[in-house]
Write a protein that holds these residues in place. Sequence first.
Motif, mmCIF file in Angstrom:
data_model
loop_
_atom_site.group_PDB
_atom_site.id
_atom_site.type_symbol
_atom_site.label_atom_id
_atom_site.label_comp_id
_atom_site.label_asym_id
_atom_site.label_seq_id
_atom_site.Cartn_x
_atom_site.Cartn_y
_atom_site.Cartn_z
ATOM 1 N N GLN A 110 1.285 5.813 -5.672
ATOM 2 C CA GLN A 110 -0.008 5.725 -6.365
ATOM 3 C C GLN A 110 0.097 6.414 -7.732
ATOM 4 O O GLN A 110 0.592 7.542 -7.803
ATOM 5 N N PRO A 111 -0.308 5.750 -8.823
ATOM 6 C CA PRO A 111 -0.258 6.451 -10.117
ATOM 7 C C PRO A 111 -1.206 7.649 -10.131
ATOM 8 O O PRO A 111 -2.270 7.613 -9.510
ATOM 9 N N MET A 112 -0.764 8.703 -10.795
ATOM 10 C CA MET A 112 -1.570 9.938 -10.838
ATOM 11 C C MET A 112 -1.716 10.401 -12.283
ATOM 12 O O MET A 112 -0.773 10.286 -13.057
ATOM 13 N N PHE A 113 -2.847 10.977 -12.595
ATOM 14 C CA PHE A 113 -3.024 11.540 -13.928
ATOM 15 C C PHE A 113 -2.411 12.940 -13.971
ATOM 16 O O PHE A 113 -2.614 13.721 -13.044
ATOM 17 N N VAL B 178 -9.639 7.897 -19.918
ATOM 18 C CA VAL B 178 -10.056 8.405 -18.605
ATOM 19 C C VAL B 178 -11.128 9.487 -18.769
ATOM 20 O O VAL B 178 -12.136 9.502 -18.042
ATOM 21 N N GLN B 179 -10.935 10.361 -19.742
ATOM 22 C CA GLN B 179 -11.931 11.416 -19.946
ATOM 23 C C GLN B 179 -13.267 10.810 -20.379
ATOM 24 O O GLN B 179 -14.325 11.251 -19.949
ATOM 25 N N GLU C 239 0.822 -1.222 0.000
ATOM 26 C CA GLU C 239 0.000 0.000 0.000
ATOM 27 C C GLU C 239 0.857 1.273 0.000
ATOM 28 O O GLU C 239 0.373 2.348 -0.331
ATOM 29 N N ASP C 240 2.159 1.112 0.374
ATOM 30 C CA ASP C 240 3.070 2.272 0.346
ATOM 31 C C ASP C 240 3.609 2.551 -1.056
ATOM 32 O O ASP C 240 4.307 3.538 -1.259
ATOM 33 N N PHE C 241 3.317 1.675 -1.978
ATOM 34 C CA PHE C 241 3.778 1.878 -3.363
ATOM 35 C C PHE C 241 3.250 3.197 -3.883
ATOM 36 O O PHE C 241 2.102 3.558 -3.604
ATOM 37 N N ALA D 82 -7.070 5.329 -11.797
ATOM 38 C CA ALA D 82 -5.662 5.409 -12.219
ATOM 39 C C ALA D 82 -4.999 4.036 -12.153
ATOM 40 O O ALA D 82 -4.276 3.644 -13.070
ATOM 41 N N GLN D 83 -5.260 3.309 -11.056
ATOM 42 C CA GLN D 83 -4.670 1.962 -10.928
ATOM 43 C C GLN D 83 -5.071 1.097 -12.122
ATOM 44 O O GLN D 83 -4.252 0.410 -12.715
ATOM 45 N N HIS E 174 -4.045 -6.023 -4.053
ATOM 46 C CA HIS E 174 -2.946 -5.742 -3.120
ATOM 47 C C HIS E 174 -2.701 -4.252 -2.879
ATOM 48 O O HIS E 174 -2.326 -3.877 -1.782
ATOM 49 N N PHE E 175 -2.876 -3.412 -3.904
ATOM 50 C CA PHE E 175 -2.640 -1.977 -3.699
ATOM 51 C C PHE E 175 -3.885 -1.290 -3.153
ATOM 52 O O PHE E 175 -3.816 -0.487 -2.237
ATOM 53 N N PHE F 191 -3.626 2.723 -15.618
ATOM 54 C CA PHE F 191 -2.171 2.630 -15.734
ATOM 55 C C PHE F 191 -1.715 1.181 -15.937
ATOM 56 O O PHE F 191 -0.710 0.935 -16.591
ATOM 57 N N ARG G 223 11.358 -3.121 -4.576
ATOM 58 C CA ARG G 223 10.236 -2.373 -5.136
ATOM 59 C C ARG G 223 10.396 -2.149 -6.622
ATOM 60 O O ARG G 223 9.455 -2.282 -7.391
ATOM 61 N N PHE H 50 -3.179 15.188 -16.162
ATOM 62 C CA PHE H 50 -4.050 16.019 -17.001
ATOM 63 C C PHE H 50 -5.395 16.175 -16.283
ATOM 64 O O PHE H 50 -5.663 15.486 -15.288
ATOM 65 N N HIS H 51 -6.218 17.074 -16.818
ATOM 66 C CA HIS H 51 -7.484 17.390 -16.185
ATOM 67 C C HIS H 51 -8.551 16.394 -16.629
ATOM 68 O O HIS H 51 -8.988 16.451 -17.778
ATOM 69 N N VAL H 52 -8.931 15.489 -15.740
ATOM 70 C CA VAL H 52 -9.850 14.422 -16.168
ATOM 71 C C VAL H 52 -11.283 14.924 -16.368
ATOM 72 O O VAL H 52 -12.072 14.283 -17.039
ATOM 73 N N GLN H 53 -11.594 16.086 -15.791
ATOM 74 C CA GLN H 53 -12.993 16.543 -15.836
ATOM 75 C C GLN H 53 -13.321 17.455 -17.013
ATOM 76 O O GLN H 53 -14.468 17.853 -17.163
ATOM 77 N N ALA H 54 -12.291 17.811 -17.805
ATOM 78 C CA ALA H 54 -12.518 18.815 -18.857
ATOM 79 C C ALA H 54 -13.725 18.498 -19.762
ATOM 80 O O ALA H 54 -14.600 19.355 -19.937
#
Lengths: 150, 194
Positions: free
Chosen positions: A53-56, B47-48, A49-51, B30-31, B150-151, B34, B128, A58-62
């Motif tokens: 976290q992927p993040m976007f 995603v949009q 869980e400490d890995f 995102a998980q 797991h995540f 990606f 990791r 860009f603006h996902v709500q546009a």
Amino acid sequence: MKNSHLLEEEIQAIVFEQKDFSGLNEHVQYCNRCKNSIEAYKLMFKDLEDFPQPMFDFHVQAPVKMYSQKIIRNHFHFPIFLTALLGFLGLSFGVISYLSNNKSVKLESTWLSTWLVICTGGILLTVLVIDVVISYEKKIKALNRIFMQH
Amino acid sequence: MEDQELVKRLLNGDNSAFTLLVKNTEGLVAQIVFKMVDSLEDRRDLVQDVYLNAYKYIRNFKSNSKLSTWVGSIAYHACYNYLKKKKLLLPEKQLEDENEDVLETMTNRFIDHSSSEIMEYIIKKELRSVLQIGIDQLPPIYATLIALYHFQEMSYQEISEITSLPEGTLKNYLFRARKKLKDYVVLNYKKEDL
């Protein structure tokens, strides 16, 4: 106690299912191979869980914002309203002229009907062009706002 | 805020509720995205689309599941269809099946090496990075299941709702994914030192 080595399924069950596997656990205490296999899984999946976290980025709500603005704008669509109004007036005028049977309302002179068509067409075209320009400007403003926020 | 209340606000045209929905579900989406889609451009489009569809069809949301699961399901199926269209579904980026004896030796070395307390921090960091590469090497659906279980620490039932996979199939896929991942890690972790 189980004498043969544990199956991969049993090893994973011990690590991930958290049920009581007393018979299998007893074997693990005396078997290095199975013990190491279990430890390998535990080590790998510990603290996952400490890995990061992927993040976007860009603006996902546009598109949603643009879509919702379009819906709001469509609630009262001025050119459509105007077209309907002009159509209604034209139809009423025609019906009245027909019913009055050339008594009070006359459309004998062709120049009047020609100019009526030209004026109505002109007004409709102007309104539509204005609407296209306004909606284009609104979209550009909305996009600018979204990108500025981002 | 309860899912029901959020949906009610969304149906009443409250756009701040949608921002909240995005905030609550962005991590999960995102998980999924990606793990299943490599191309940055396609990720953005997908995603949009996911959030646009969630906004358009929010009235179809049934309260017997969680809103996050519902959005996750839209994301998963969008990615699944994308992979299907691109013919990338379950590509076996094959982690070759190694000889059992080799795997046993490598597992023993992996455990011995990892037990050194002094090296703990470095080992964790290196492990990791190997683990991350190993997950990227997995077929997209396996990688997604690993990420969700797991995540995101989701239950089998929640993952089953997202992926529409029966629980038995899901457990089987997860088993295979973990096995492949473990084999990859023990074979590649500090390979040069072992």
